[in-house]
Each structure stands twice: as structure tokens, then as C-alpha cells.
Design a protein around this motif. Structure first.
Motif, PDB file in Angstrom:
ATOM      1  N   LYS A 194       0.844  -1.187   0.000  1.00 45.14           N
ATOM      2  CA  LYS A 194       0.000   0.000   0.000  1.00 45.14           C
ATOM      3  C   LYS A 194       0.887   1.248   0.000  1.00 45.14           C
ATOM      4  N   ASP A 195       0.624   2.145  -0.946  1.00 48.44           N
ATOM      5  CA  ASP A 195       1.351   3.407  -0.922  1.00 48.44           C
ATOM      6  C   ASP A 195       0.681   4.345   0.078  1.00 48.44           C
ATOM      7  N   ALA A 196       1.195   5.551   0.201  1.00 44.49           N
ATOM      8  CA  ALA A 196       0.683   6.482   1.209  1.00 44.49           C
ATOM      9  C   ALA A 196      -0.789   6.822   0.963  1.00 44.49           C
ATOM     10  N   TRP A 197      -1.165   6.951  -0.308  1.00 42.48           N
ATOM     11  CA  TRP A 197      -2.543   7.287  -0.643  1.00 42.48           C
ATOM     12  C   TRP A 197      -3.496   6.166  -0.247  1.00 42.48           C
ATOM     13  N   LEU A 248      -6.619   6.109   2.509  1.00 42.15           N
ATOM     14  CA  LEU A 248      -7.988   5.714   2.171  1.00 42.15           C
ATOM     15  C   LEU A 248      -8.434   4.479   2.950  1.00 42.15           C
ATOM     16  N   ASP A 249      -7.484   3.658   3.363  1.00 45.77           N
ATOM     17  CA  ASP A 249      -7.802   2.414   4.058  1.00 45.77           C
ATOM     18  C   ASP A 249      -7.882   2.590   5.571  1.00 45.77           C
ATOM     19  N   ALA A 250      -7.468   3.743   6.048  1.00 45.01           N
ATOM     20  CA  ALA A 250      -7.384   3.955   7.493  1.00 45.01           C
ATOM     21  C   ALA A 250      -8.763   4.213   8.101  1.00 45.01           C
ATOM     22  N   LEU A 279     -16.641   1.820   6.520  1.00 44.48           N
ATOM     23  CA  LEU A 279     -15.282   2.369   6.468  1.00 44.48           C
ATOM     24  C   LEU A 279     -14.681   2.517   7.858  1.00 44.48           C
ATOM     25  N   CYS A 280     -15.533   2.761   8.860  1.00 46.26           N
ATOM     26  CA  CYS A 280     -15.043   2.907  10.231  1.00 46.26           C
ATOM     27  C   CYS A 280     -14.714   1.568  10.874  1.00 46.26           C
TER      28      CYS A 280
END
Length: 220
Positions: A109-112, A116-118, A206-207
């Protein structure tokens, strides 16, 4: 094939409806968007401000799934999402129609993607949505919004686009594939909660979803 055909029919029907059957263009049709872009938010009905902002929230929700999904597609996901900033659902539906179902993820996973995954990203989107809805409910002029919906093509089309974003989120396997990539089964109660609760179902997902693991394959 049926999934793709239905999405293309929805896409074409939406465009034809907005161009032909929606309220006619008026001299002030695009005044709301011009006023928003000019930063004159206090002069606009809070309902319209919130609706415009919630379209952006929806695009960010989709981004949280699409960019990881795009890693395993032969499509430049970033190009479709960038185009959707200006055209909304008109640019997003073609991606949903052209992508292939895929429940795998490979590579780092890159920074982007990490952003988005956080889970904090989902929490921020949820909090922002609550603020926007309270703003519209408490300060908005809903009768004026209904009148705008009936007479202003831009407001009419934006309202329908919001509804389409709600309806399409669970349909084109994007959600079920993302759940598989996060180690969740798509036939669980979570899927139906996300699918059947507009806007807040995806936000809660997402949460709560586990992190996407690098080099993890969940192909069934």
C-alpha cells in the motif's frame, strides 16, 4: 454481462433524463454552483450547500474502495475518480461497468492507499456527514429546496446523482469484492447493513472494516 448492461443503461438513462426531461435550463441554472465556487456560502440555502458537499463525501467513500480495487483492474481508477470530481456519477458509472469482479490485492500500500484504508478516514467522513446533515436540517429552507428541485436543472440533476450514488454502492460487486479483500464474507449481516442503510451504512463500514493487508489474496 447483465451487471454491465444494467449499469450502462442507468448511465445512459441518467444523461438522457437530465438533458431532455429535467427542468429546462434557465438563465440562473448554474448560479448555485457559481456561488459555491466563489465562496459565497452564506448566501446559499444550507440544504443545497449540504447536498453539494455530500456528493463530495460520496465520491470520497467510493475512492476508499475504488483505488484499492483499481490496483487489480486494467483501468486507471485515478482517471475515473478525477473525472468524477467534475461530473460526479457520470464518470463513476463507466468505471463500475468496465471493471471486472476481483477479490484479490497484491503489492504494498502506498501512502494514498494507506490514507484511504485507514479507519480515521472513515471516522472523519462520518463526522463531516453528521455536521452537514445537522446544518441542512436546522438551518435549511426545505420548501425553497423543493422549488429549486422542480425548476432548476442543476439542483434536480445533483439530487438524482446523490440518489444514484446511494443505490449503486452495493450493486456492482465493488462492495463485496472490497469486503473479501479485507477478510470479510460478503454474505454476512454486515453486507446487508451496509447495502440497505443509505450513506451511513457505507460510512460505518469504512469505520469498522479491518485493514487491507499487503500481499494478501482473498480470491474465492
Amino acid at each position: 454481462m447483465g451487471r454491465k448492461l444494467l449499469l450502462w443503461l442507468i448511465w445512459l438513462s441518467f444523461i438522457v433524463y437530465v438533458l431532455v426531461f429535467a427542468p429546462p435550463l434557465q438563465s440562473d441554472t448554474f448560479q448555485p454552483i457559481q456561488t459555491l465556487l466563489a465562496g459565497q456560502i452564506p448566501t446559499i440555502n444550507p440544504v443545497i450547500v449540504s447536498l453539494f458537499s455530500l456528493i463530495g463525501i460520496w465520491l470520497l467513500i467510493y475512492s476508499c474502495l475504488v483505488f484499492a480495487d483499481g490496483r487489480v483492474q486494467n483501468l486507471p481508477a485515478w482517471a475515473f475518480m478525477l473525472a468524477s470530481v467534475g461530473t460526479g456519477v457520470i464518470a463513476l458509472i463507466p468505471y463500475l461497468a468496465l471493471r471486472e469482479p476481483n477479490q484479490s490485492f497484491s503489492g504494498e500500500k502506498d501512502a494514498w492507499l494507506k490514507l484511504l484504508d485507514a479507519k480515521p478516514t472513515g471516522i472523519i467522513l462520518l463526522f463531516s456527514t453528521l455536521v452537514l446533515l445537522i446544518y441542512a436540517l436546522v438551518f435549511g429552507d426545505w420548501s425553497a429546496f423543493v422549488q429549486e428541485f422542480l425548476t432548476n436543472r442543476f439542483i434536480h440533476g445533483m439530487s438524482l446523482a446523490f440518489c444514484l450514488l446511494c443505490l449503486l454502492f452495493p450493486y456492482p460487486t465493488l462492495l463485496s469484492d472490497d469486503m473479501a479483500r479485507h477478510g470479510l464474507t460478503s454474505d454476512s449481516q454486515l453486507f446487508w447493513l451496509v447495502a440497505l442503510i443509505p450513506l451511513f451504512g457505507p460510512l460505518a463500514y469504512l469505520c469498522l472494516r479491518p485493514p487491507l493487508l499487503s500481499f494478501r489474496s482473498t480470491n474465492s
